[in-house]
Design an enzyme around this catalytic site. Structure first.
Site, short mmCIF file in Angstrom:
data_model
loop_
_atom_site.label_atom_id
_atom_site.label_comp_id
_atom_site.label_asym_id
_atom_site.label_seq_id
_atom_site.Cartn_x
_atom_site.Cartn_y
_atom_site.Cartn_z
CE LYS A 8 19.78 -10.99 21.30
NZ LYS A 8 20.53 -10.75 20.16
CG ASP B 15 20.21 -7.81 11.74
OD1 ASP B 15 20.51 -6.87 10.99
OD2 ASP B 15 19.70 -7.66 12.86
#
Ligand SMILES: *[C@@H]1O[C@H](CO)[C@@H](O)[C@H](O)[C@H]1NC(C)=O
Ligand SMILES: *[C@@H]1O[C@H](CO)[C@@H](O)[C@H](O)[C@H]1NC(C)=O
Ligand SMILES: *[C@@H]1O[C@H](CO)[C@@H](O)[C@H](O)[C@H]1NC(C)=O
Ligand SMILES: *[C@@H]1O[C@H](CO)[C@@H](O)[C@H](O)[C@H]1NC(C)=O
Ligand SMILES: *[C@@H]1O[C@H](CO)[C@@H](O)[C@H](O)[C@H]1NC(C)=O
Ligand SMILES: *[C@@H]1O[C@H](CO)[C@@H](O)[C@H](O)[C@H]1NC(C)=O
Length: 779
Positions: free
Chosen positions: A522, A617
């Site tokens: 990522k 999230d």
């Protein structure tokens, strides 16, 4: 002369039994008893119903009468203790079939009441199919043994939804044994050990017809064909495809045997023959899980399954080997900084199929051992097909695995292990140093004292350097790895293979560790963490988090302005794919399992980490599915990296529209309850397999959370699941209620994740949620 008497006697016995069993019907008033050996015969003489010898007494059951072995196919109250010989079986004038002892309570043999209606039986009959039935006055069947199978089904008998066959304890003991075969409501016919029914990983045989829907049944016909019919009567699977309409075979039965294998048997018309096995669910008799107790494993020895202990384990009971094994050592305390000092015990070609607390894919033997080495919880690893399963003792479901490269490593504590060896070496080194020092000192006294002291110090320095080297190598093997940007650029082939895009950055697929391991990399955007220290501390904190429902961080890159994270690769994509893409549907049980996994992962972040982590999230895109179908939460800990102090309020909203809790909009402090809210919204999505907001549906259904409330208020929760799915309403309602609690407007009204888990597991009652109108007020 004596021979003649014997013959006469035999003749007498034969006549007596014959005389007493001509009838195939019991009427009120007539009775059967073990004393005069009376029983009921079916018209053709194939099956008998009555008392048969069991342990030190008698049981009531059905057996094959015209086969020499008198194989028992059904037993009433199979787990009750045997009857003494002075009992009688009678059909009472009240219409019930009971066993009446000389003294004490009657025992009900067939319970004819159901749905609160008690049905009056006026006769009982043994049919030629092997079905024992109770009939009412107009000849209607009010009870039949075919509806209550024990370990066998006969031709014409059907195992319908949620029906099961449970193996017997032993050939001579028809009590409930260790294994069962279950006709599941999802359409799958599955075998489990009795103690682990429906547990993931505990199934050891299945027809894999889990998409066939509700109402599938197992059937056996008179030609020896075992097959599954779906609710509308279509043959959806022939279990023994190669069955033949053989002549000369008179009877069939399908039985889950005491060894856990489901077999179809045939018998010829010759009563002295043996049963012949036409088909069996497995040819490897170690296949049934749970045959051997904890920590032991099953091995075929002289054609029989035998339970064995791994090295340094002893049988719990030498005479009852199937009870399992226990380790004969204790573990050294685990040091979180340096891992443990221990040796591995290697057992080849043995696998424990038990649940791992953590399962890592694309591993090598060595990296698998290293993972276990650094993790204080790990007591054993099973390495199979590049998957590393980390487990704690006791290990269940062990067996020798014939195909594939499997190695299990068990930790052997204070054996002649690395730990003790190292200590010994240290001791010897110390002695060496001391003797050298002594020699030097003596020499120093004699010659120049200072030279000796220097020499001693040099030895100490050298010794310390060696130790440091050893420790560093250990750390390198196991800890979070730091990568250069170039390394990750190579690993991802210059960032071409995009596998996802999230709030925090883009995710690429890559290969690391010399092609050994596929990873997800990522590339972070918008990192606000100040300075190297913060970033590295955060990475270390995240790297320490191990939980089977959390995606594992393997390494990071902090190079110039580049910030990248390296994660284990989840090849099955995200929960969003599973929920919202029509071709990947997960059934209700699967979805409930996913909900629980996620709840456990979030609970770990909230309550069990060194420092509490608020995810901020939670949504289906951030739940990844591994190759075993386990759900794992991704991206945890990143919110903190991008927004250092979570407990204060922030004007910029983190998280994703539709999932964020009302407090984000109201400038209120953000707590773990914000995650609980997002979890609740996602729970609704998982229940309904649709997104929280959808445009092309009727207006009242567009916002899922409101629609759920409407349905709940109207007592119509069944509307929420797809039409083709049959879910028990009470279970559905439970999930909806949990979701409604989680999405309460007031953060303090929402339950903690721990409580959510208890609610989902059914450990605590779920009160009705408070009046729900306030929900709409959220801006
Ligand atoms: C067997 O014994 C029971 C109880 O004594 C009796 O009621 C029954 O009639 C006997 N059956 C036959 C066939 O003799
Ligand atoms: C059976 O009776 C009980 C109490 O007598 C009642 O609560 C239940 O609803 C009844 N069930 C059926 C199917 O009628
Ligand atoms: C007998 O049972 C059948 C089927 O269960 C039922 O239709 C019939 O009404 C019953 N007759 C009596 C007299 O109870
Ligand atoms: C049963 O199977 C047939 C053929 O595959 C199919 O058309 C039918 O819809 C199935 N019935 C149910 C209830 O799933
Ligand atoms: C077996 O026999 C039955 C009827 O006797 C017939 O319907 C069926 O097709 C036969 N099956 C095979 C595989 O020959
Ligand atoms: C444990 O088992 C090993 C081998 O299986 C044996 O050598 C050792 O002596 C045992 N230790 C104890 C304490 O029984």
């Amino acid at each position: 002369m004596a021979f003649l008497v014997l013959l006469l006697l035999l003749n007498f016995v034969f006549n007596a039994t014959n005389a007493q069993s001509t009838s195939s019907i019991i009427k009120p008033g007539s009775s059967l008893s073990p004393i005069n050996n009376s029983y009921l015969l079916s018209p053709s003489g194939q099956f008998a119903f009555g008392f048969y010898r069991y342990k030190n007494g008698y049981s009531v059951g059905i057996w094959f009468e015209n086969i020499q072995q008198k194989t028992v196919v059904w037993t009433a109250n199979r787990d009750a203790s045997p009857f003494p010989s002075d009992v009688t079986l009678v059909l009472t004038t009240e219409g019930t079939l009971i066993v009446r002892p000389k003294q004490g309570q009657d025992v009900l043999i067939a319970d004819t009441s159901s749905d609160n209606v008690s049905r009056l039986a006026t006769s009982a009959s043994m049919l030629d199919s092997g079905n024992f039935v109770l009939l009412n006055s107009s000849g209607g069947i009010v009870w039949k043994s075919f509806d209550f199978p024990t370990d066998t089904i006969l031709p014409g008998q059907r195992l319908s939804v949620t029906g099961k066959l449970v193996s017997s304890v032993a050939e001579s003991d028809h009590g409930s044994g260790k294994f069962l075969i279950l006709m599941q409501s999802d359409g799958n016919l599955v075998q489990y050990p009795v103690g682990a029914v429906l547990e993931r990983g505990a199934a050891y045989w299945a027809t894999n017809t889990f998409n066939a829907g509700y109402g599938v049944s197992l059937n056996l016909d008179g030609n020896g064909h075992l097959y599954l019919l779906n609710d509308t009567g279509f043959n959806i699977k022939s279990i023994n495809k190669n069955y033949v309409n053989a002549s000369g075979k008179s009877v069939y039965r399908a039985t889950i045997d005491t060894d856990g294998i489901f077999r179809l048997y045939s018998h010829s018309s010759n009563r002295f023959d043996d049963w012949y096995t036409e088909w069996s669910s497995s040819n490897y008799r170690c296949d049934p899980l749970g045959l051997c107790g904890e920590n032991s494993y099953c091995v075929m020895t002289d054609g029989e399954p035998v339970c064995q202990c791994p090295p340094h384990f002893n049988y719990i009971n030498e005479k009852l080997k199937e009870l399992g094994c226990r380790k004969n050592y204790s573990l050294v305390a685990c040091d979180t900084r340096n891992g443990r000092l221990f040796d591995f015990l290697e057992v080849n070609d043995v696998s424990w199929k038990d649940d791992a607390y953590s399962s890592l894919s694309s591993m090598t033997k060595n990296s698998c051992r290293a993972e276990c080495y650094q993790d204080c919880r790990c007591e054993a690893v099973v390495f199979e097909n590049e998957v590393c399963k980390m487990m704690k003792l006791p290990l269940r479901f062990g067996r020798r695995v014939l195909s594939g490269q499997v190695t299990a490593f068990l930790i052997g504590g204070e054996l002649a292990g690395v730990g003790t060896r190292k200590k010994k070496r240290k001791l010897r080194l110390d002695m060496l140093i001391i003797s050298i020092a002594m020699a030097c000192l003596t020499l120093g006294f004699l010659v120049v004292a200072t030279i000796g002291v220097r020499k001693y110090r040099a030895y100490v320095r050298k010794y310390k350097r060696v130790l440091r080297l050893v420790n560093n190598r250990v750390a390198e093997d196991v800890a979070l790895k730091s990568f250069s940007f170039e390394e990750l650029k190579d690993a991802t082939n210059n960032f071409v293979d995009v596998i996802g895009k999230g709030a925090y950055g883009t995710v690429f697929k890559g290969v690391l560790f010399d092609g050994e391991r596929t990873v997800a990399i990522k590339r972070l955007e918008k990192v606000v963490a100040e300075g190297e220290r913060d970033f590295l501390n955060e990475m270390k904190a995240i790297g320490k988090i191990h939980h089977k429902n959390l995606v594992r961080l393997l390494g990071y890159c902090y190079d110039g302005t580049n910030r990248l994270l390296v994660y284990e690769y989840m090849k099955n994509g995200s929960l969003a794919d599973f929920l919202f893409k029509s071709n990947l549907k997960v059934n209700w049980e699967g979805r409930v399992e996913i909900v629980l996994s996620i709840a456990r992962g979030i609970c770990y972040l909230h309550e069990e980490c060194e420092t509490q982590i608020i995810h901020c999230d939670i949504k289906p895109e951030n739940i990844l599915m591994d190759d075993k179908g386990y759900a794992k939460i991704a991206d945890f800990g990143l919110a903190k990296l991008l927004m250092p102090n979570q407990t204060r309020t922030y004007t910029e909203i983190r998280g994703t529209r539709g999932y964020v809790a009302p407090e984000w909009h109201r400038n209120l402090p953000i707590t773990v309850k914000a995650d609980v809210y997002s979890f609740g919204i996602m729970l609704f999505e998982i229940i309904c397999c649709r997104r929280s907001v959808e445009a092309d549906v009727p207006e009242n259904e567009q916002v899922l959370a409101y629609w759920v409330i409407d349905c709940f208020k109207a007592n119509e929760v069944e509307k929420l699941v797809q039409n083709d799915e049959l879910v028990e309403k009470s279970k559905l309602e439970k999930m909806v209620k949990v979701g409604l609690w989680c999405t309460q407007d007031e953060a303090s009204s929402r339950p903690s994740m721990k409580r959510v888990i208890l609610m989902l597991e059914g450990t605590v009652n779920i009160p009705d949620p408070p009046p729900l109108s306030s929900f709409v007020s959220s801006p």
